[in-house]
Design a protein around this motif. Structure first.
Motif, PDB file in Angstrom:
ATOM      1  N   ARG A  54      43.679  30.960  38.709  1.00 39.50           N
ATOM      2  CA  ARG A  54      44.181  32.056  39.440  1.00 39.50           C
ATOM      3  C   ARG A  54      43.417  33.189  38.663  1.00 39.50           C
ATOM      4  NH1 ARG A  54      49.993  32.557  39.992  1.00 39.50           N
ATOM      5  NH2 ARG A  54      50.146  31.475  38.054  1.00 39.50           N
ATOM      6  N   HIS A  55      43.361  33.167  37.408  1.00 36.70           N
ATOM      7  CA  HIS A  55      42.929  34.504  36.354  1.00 36.70           C
ATOM      8  C   HIS A  55      41.792  33.936  35.759  1.00 36.70           C
ATOM      9  CE1 HIS A  55      46.976  36.300  37.486  1.00 36.70           C
ATOM     10  NE2 HIS A  55      47.393  34.957  37.088  1.00 36.70           N
ATOM     11  N   ALA A  56      41.174  34.928  35.387  1.00 41.16           N
ATOM     12  CA  ALA A  56      39.942  34.962  34.136  1.00 41.16           C
ATOM     13  C   ALA A  56      40.394  35.789  33.045  1.00 41.16           C
ATOM     14  CB  ALA A  56      38.547  35.139  34.784  1.00 41.16           C
ATOM     15  N   LEU A  57      40.041  35.497  31.900  1.00 43.11           N
ATOM     16  CA  LEU A  57      40.555  36.582  30.764  1.00 43.11           C
ATOM     17  C   LEU A  57      39.125  36.891  30.164  1.00 43.11           C
ATOM     18  CD1 LEU A  57      42.144  37.733  28.743  1.00 43.11           C
ATOM     19  CD2 LEU A  57      41.925  35.704  27.424  1.00 43.11           C
ATOM     20  N   SER A 112      34.582  33.810  35.466  1.00 47.37           N
ATOM     21  CA  SER A 112      34.968  33.269  36.772  1.00 47.37           C
ATOM     22  C   SER A 112      36.572  32.758  36.555  1.00 47.37           C
ATOM     23  CB  SER A 112      34.201  32.237  37.338  1.00 47.37           C
ATOM     24  OG  SER A 112      34.143  31.209  36.511  1.00 47.37           O
ATOM     25  N   ARG A 113      37.271  32.730  37.568  1.00 49.95           N
ATOM     26  CA  ARG A 113      38.835  32.204  37.533  1.00 49.95           C
ATOM     27  C   ARG A 113      38.841  30.966  36.617  1.00 49.95           C
ATOM     28  NH1 ARG A 113      39.100  34.436  42.813  1.00 49.95           N
ATOM     29  NH2 ARG A 113      39.398  36.456  42.622  1.00 49.95           N
ATOM     30  N   GLY A 114      39.656  30.987  35.566  1.00 50.63           N
ATOM     31  CA  GLY A 114      39.799  29.794  35.012  1.00 50.63           C
ATOM     32  C   GLY A 114      39.234  29.941  33.515  1.00 50.63           C
ATOM     33  N   MET A 115      38.418  30.698  33.523  1.00 48.38           N
ATOM     34  CA  MET A 115      37.279  30.875  32.282  1.00 48.38           C
ATOM     35  C   MET A 115      37.774  32.020  31.420  1.00 48.38           C
ATOM     36  SD  MET A 115      35.119  28.422  32.580  1.00 48.38           S
ATOM     37  CE  MET A 115      33.850  29.008  31.214  1.00 48.38           C
ATOM     38  N   ARG A 153      38.755  48.360  36.459  1.00 50.40           N
ATOM     39  CA  ARG A 153      40.064  48.482  37.144  1.00 50.40           C
ATOM     40  C   ARG A 153      39.796  47.146  38.627  1.00 50.40           C
ATOM     41  NH1 ARG A 153      43.558  53.179  38.607  1.00 50.40           N
ATOM     42  NH2 ARG A 153      45.240  51.964  39.689  1.00 50.40           N
ATOM     43  N   MET A 154      38.450  47.465  39.076  1.00 51.05           N
ATOM     44  CA  MET A 154      38.042  46.523  39.962  1.00 51.05           C
ATOM     45  C   MET A 154      38.355  45.388  39.619  1.00 51.05           C
ATOM     46  SD  MET A 154      35.456  44.448  41.094  1.00 51.05           S
ATOM     47  CE  MET A 154      34.054  44.894  40.256  1.00 51.05           C
ATOM     48  N   ASN A 158      41.008  42.012  40.785  1.00 53.86           N
ATOM     49  CA  ASN A 158      40.078  40.531  41.318  1.00 53.86           C
ATOM     50  C   ASN A 158      40.541  39.468  40.541  1.00 53.86           C
ATOM     51  OD1 ASN A 158      38.670  41.062  44.144  1.00 53.86           O
ATOM     52  ND2 ASN A 158      38.420  43.022  42.635  1.00 53.86           N
ATOM     53  N   GLY A 159      41.663  39.717  39.655  1.00 53.61           N
ATOM     54  CA  GLY A 159      41.910  38.553  38.805  1.00 53.61           C
ATOM     55  C   GLY A 159      41.415  38.392  37.543  1.00 53.61           C
ATOM     56  N   VAL A 160      40.786  39.355  37.114  1.00 54.73           N
ATOM     57  CA  VAL A 160      40.304  39.345  35.632  1.00 54.73           C
ATOM     58  C   VAL A 160      41.221  40.278  34.783  1.00 54.73           C
ATOM     59  CG1 VAL A 160      38.437  39.508  34.077  1.00 54.73           C
ATOM     60  CG2 VAL A 160      37.747  39.167  36.532  1.00 54.73           C
ATOM     61  N   VAL A 161      41.680  39.572  33.866  1.00 49.30           N
ATOM     62  CA  VAL A 161      42.361  40.112  32.643  1.00 49.30           C
ATOM     63  C   VAL A 161      41.455  40.640  31.654  1.00 49.30           C
ATOM     64  CG1 VAL A 161      44.380  39.918  31.113  1.00 49.30           C
ATOM     65  CG2 VAL A 161      44.673  38.550  33.067  1.00 49.30           C
ATOM     66  N   VAL A 162      41.784  41.879  31.446  1.00 45.91           N
ATOM     67  CA  VAL A 162      40.732  42.707  30.376  1.00 45.91           C
ATOM     68  C   VAL A 162      41.531  42.986  29.343  1.00 45.91           C
ATOM     69  CG1 VAL A 162      39.038  44.401  29.960  1.00 45.91           C
ATOM     70  CG2 VAL A 162      39.483  43.412  32.056  1.00 45.91           C
ATOM     71  N   LEU A 163      41.240  42.292  28.146  1.00 48.74           N
ATOM     72  CA  LEU A 163      41.608  42.916  26.695  1.00 48.74           C
ATOM     73  C   LEU A 163      40.549  43.354  25.659  1.00 48.74           C
ATOM     74  CD1 LEU A 163      44.224  40.022  26.014  1.00 48.74           C
ATOM     75  CD2 LEU A 163      44.627  42.416  26.607  1.00 48.74           C
TER      76      LEU A 163
END
Ligand code: ATP
Length: 269
Positions: A54-57, A112-115, A153-154, A158-163
């Motif tokens: 469901r998310h990407a990092l 992509s999600r999962g990665m 932000r976009m 859309n499921g990307v977690v940004v650190l």
């Protein structure tokens, strides 16, 4: 919390003293063991992230030369399954890349999600080296702070977690690392004659980093200034922040379909 995200109100001196680990880590004799535990946990969370889909990092690593970006990639993300990790290094843009907007080459390699995507340098070079070396005029790089915030932000919507981590080393530590690189035949092949030029622009880079971090540390994509003169505490802080973030996502393994579950009984027969 060991390290708080930067904010527009943070006073960022980025002095040599700020490159030292926080006191509670300096005094911790068990830090290596605790780091090992956090790394193991990261491996588990990455497996979950991959399964959950469901998310990407996205992990952005910025830092001066020899600040340890490569080491963090090897030591921290070495705990992950390579199948679920993708590293992108950003060098000076090619002719074709320069014909596009500065985020074009970045968007293409967003995980992509999962990665987990790791950026070794990033779109922030477009407000750092570009500013310091005057590769573009201010009316080009100044609006980029806002453009980066909008872009990030976009991504998060859309499921990307940004650190984002700035590996902050002191001038003295950088000198030692550069000397070691020059001395060591297994490392000196990486050196190019111009590699010391950025060191002469230390305070110009400090100013540029300060602005980038303060203007682009947002609730959706925070910047962390990681004291990086000591490797174990640097790796520990980064791993812990990532683990806390991944844990907060409540990741779960998808349930297998009933047909798949029935296969177990069939195989046991
Ligand atoms: P280190 O491991 O010491 O950080 P590196 O391998 O990351 O080095 P190089 O191979 O020298 O560094 O390539 C990165 C270079 O590309 C850096 O000097 C960086 O400033 C430059 N660069 C990256 N993005 C841009 C950009 N958008 N515009 C101009 N230069 C850029």
């Amino acid at each position: 919390m060991l390290l708080r995200p930067a904010s527009p109100r943070t006073t960022l001196t980025l002095s040599d003293r700020d490159a030292q680990p926080p006191r509670q880590l300096r005094r911790n004799d068990d830090l290596k063991k605790e780091l090992e535990k956090e790394l193991e946990r990261l491996g588990e969370l990455q497996n979950l992230l991959y399964a959950d889909r469901r998310h990407a990092l996205l992990v952005v690593l910025q830092g001066r030369d020899a600040s340890g970006k490569g080491n963090v990639i090897r030591r921290v993300f070495g705990a992950c399954n390579p199948l679920g990790v993708h590293v992108s290094s950003f060098k000076a843009p090619t002719e074709e890349e320069l014909l596009h907007d500065f985020l074009w080459r970045v968007h293409e390699v967003i995980p992509s999600r999962g990665m987990i995507g790791i950026f070794d340098r990033s779109h922030y070079e477009d407000v750092l080296v570009v500013r310091v070396r005057r590769l573009a005029p201010p009316h080009v790089w100044q609006p980029r702070f806002r453009q980066i915030n909008d872009f990030e932000r976009m991504l998060t919507e859309n499921g990307v977690v940004v650190l984002k981590f700035f590996l902050h080393v002191s001038k003295k530590e950088q000198r030692e690392q550069l000397l070691e690189r020059l001395h060591d035949p297994t490392k000196n092949w990486k050196f190019r004659p111009g590699d010391l030029d950025d060191r002469e622009l230390w305070s110009e880079y400090t100013r540029a980093y300060r602005d980038a971090i303060r203007k682009c540390s947002t609730p959706w994509a925070p910047w962390y200034v990681v004291p990086s003169d000591h490797r174990t505490s640097r790796d520990y802080m980064i791993t812990k922040i990532i683990n806390e973030k991944l844990s907060s996502l409540h990741l779960r393994y998808p349930r297998a379909e009933p047909k798949v579950l029935a296969l177990e009984a069939e195989l046991k027969e």
